[in-house]
Design a protein around this motif. Structure first.
Motif, PDB file in Angstrom:
ATOM      1  N   ALA A 121       0.833  -1.204   0.000  1.00 45.31           N
ATOM      2  CA  ALA A 121       0.000   0.000   0.000  1.00 45.31           C
ATOM      3  C   ALA A 121       0.864   1.249   0.000  1.00 45.31           C
ATOM      4  CB  ALA A 121      -0.926  -0.005   1.208  1.00 45.31           C
ATOM      5  N   ALA A 122       1.946   1.239   0.761  1.00 40.25           N
ATOM      6  CA  ALA A 122       2.850   2.389   0.789  1.00 40.25           C
ATOM      7  C   ALA A 122       3.527   2.579  -0.557  1.00 40.25           C
ATOM      8  CB  ALA A 122       3.890   2.211   1.886  1.00 40.25           C
ATOM      9  N   ALA A 123       3.908   1.480  -1.213  1.00 35.67           N
ATOM     10  CA  ALA A 123       4.553   1.575  -2.525  1.00 35.67           C
ATOM     11  C   ALA A 123       3.583   2.119  -3.562  1.00 35.67           C
ATOM     12  CB  ALA A 123       5.077   0.207  -2.955  1.00 35.67           C
ATOM     13  N   LEU A 124       2.351   1.666  -3.533  1.00 29.62           N
ATOM     14  CA  LEU A 124       1.361   2.174  -4.482  1.00 29.62           C
ATOM     15  C   LEU A 124       1.090   3.647  -4.245  1.00 29.62           C
ATOM     16  CD1 LEU A 124      -1.219  -0.749  -4.644  1.00 29.62           C
ATOM     17  CD2 LEU A 124       0.358  -0.009  -6.429  1.00 29.62           C
ATOM     18  N   ASP A 125       1.035   4.048  -2.993  1.00 32.48           N
ATOM     19  CA  ASP A 125       0.805   5.450  -2.675  1.00 32.48           C
ATOM     20  C   ASP A 125       1.973   6.299  -3.161  1.00 32.48           C
ATOM     21  OD1 ASP A 125      -0.770   7.517  -1.523  1.00 32.48           O
ATOM     22  OD2 ASP A 125       0.622   7.580   0.170  1.00 32.48           O
ATOM     23  N   ARG A 174       1.775   6.645  -6.922  1.00 37.42           N
ATOM     24  CA  ARG A 174       0.715   7.571  -7.317  1.00 37.42           C
ATOM     25  C   ARG A 174       1.196   9.006  -7.182  1.00 37.42           C
ATOM     26  NH1 ARG A 174      -3.647  10.094  -4.640  1.00 37.42           N
ATOM     27  NH2 ARG A 174      -2.945   9.152  -2.698  1.00 37.42           N
ATOM     28  N   HIS A 175       1.870   9.313  -6.074  1.00 34.61           N
ATOM     29  CA  HIS A 175       2.390  10.667  -5.880  1.00 34.61           C
ATOM     30  C   HIS A 175       3.480  10.987  -6.898  1.00 34.61           C
ATOM     31  CE1 HIS A 175       0.094  11.702  -2.382  1.00 34.61           C
ATOM     32  NE2 HIS A 175       0.473  10.599  -1.751  1.00 34.61           N
ATOM     33  N   HIS A 176       4.327  10.016  -7.199  1.00 32.23           N
ATOM     34  CA  HIS A 176       5.389  10.231  -8.175  1.00 32.23           C
ATOM     35  C   HIS A 176       4.799  10.480  -9.566  1.00 32.23           C
ATOM     36  CE1 HIS A 176       9.379   9.979  -9.869  1.00 32.23           C
ATOM     37  NE2 HIS A 176       8.995   9.031 -10.693  1.00 32.23           N
ATOM     38  N   LEU A 177       3.785   9.706  -9.945  1.00 36.36           N
ATOM     39  CA  LEU A 177       3.157   9.902 -11.249  1.00 36.36           C
ATOM     40  C   LEU A 177       2.459  11.247 -11.340  1.00 36.36           C
ATOM     41  CD1 LEU A 177       1.724   6.337 -11.927  1.00 36.36           C
ATOM     42  CD2 LEU A 177       3.642   7.443 -13.071  1.00 36.36           C
ATOM     43  N   LEU A 178       1.818  11.674 -10.267  1.00 40.86           N
ATOM     44  CA  LEU A 178       1.184  12.995 -10.268  1.00 40.86           C
ATOM     45  C   LEU A 178       2.230  14.097 -10.414  1.00 40.86           C
ATOM     46  CD1 LEU A 178      -1.557  12.586  -7.526  1.00 40.86           C
ATOM     47  CD2 LEU A 178      -1.896  12.835  -9.986  1.00 40.86           C
TER      48      LEU A 178
END
Length: 80
Positions: free
Chosen positions: A35-39, A42-46
């Motif tokens: 979950a932390a990796a996905l979060d 997501r922030h990196h892609l944004l």
């Protein structure tokens, strides 16, 4: 009956339950890490998306560096 066979069975049952508890605990930690990796992704892609919206194209192409001639083996012909 307190035979050695019963002690072995009890020991195996105890180790099986302990192993299951440890495996469950590790699985719960893995869920948190995923979950932390996905979060983070997501922030990196944004962030990349925001940067691409502010993208300014280059006005001139960068100069191409000249490549030195490379020898295949010392004393042999050079690559072109």
């Amino acid at each position: 009956m307190k035979s050695p066979k019963n002690y072995v069975i009890a020991l195996l049952a105890l180790t099986t339950l302990t192993g299951g508890a440890v495996a469950w605990n590790q699985y719960q930690e893995l869920i948190k890490l995923r979950a932390a990796a996905l979060d983070f992704n997501r922030h990196h892609l944004l962030e990349l998306l925001r940067e691409s919206m502010n993208f300014k194209p280059l006005t001139a192409a960068p100069a191409v560096m000249e490549q030195p001639e490379l020898e295949i083996l010392p004393g042999t012909q050079t690559l072109e």
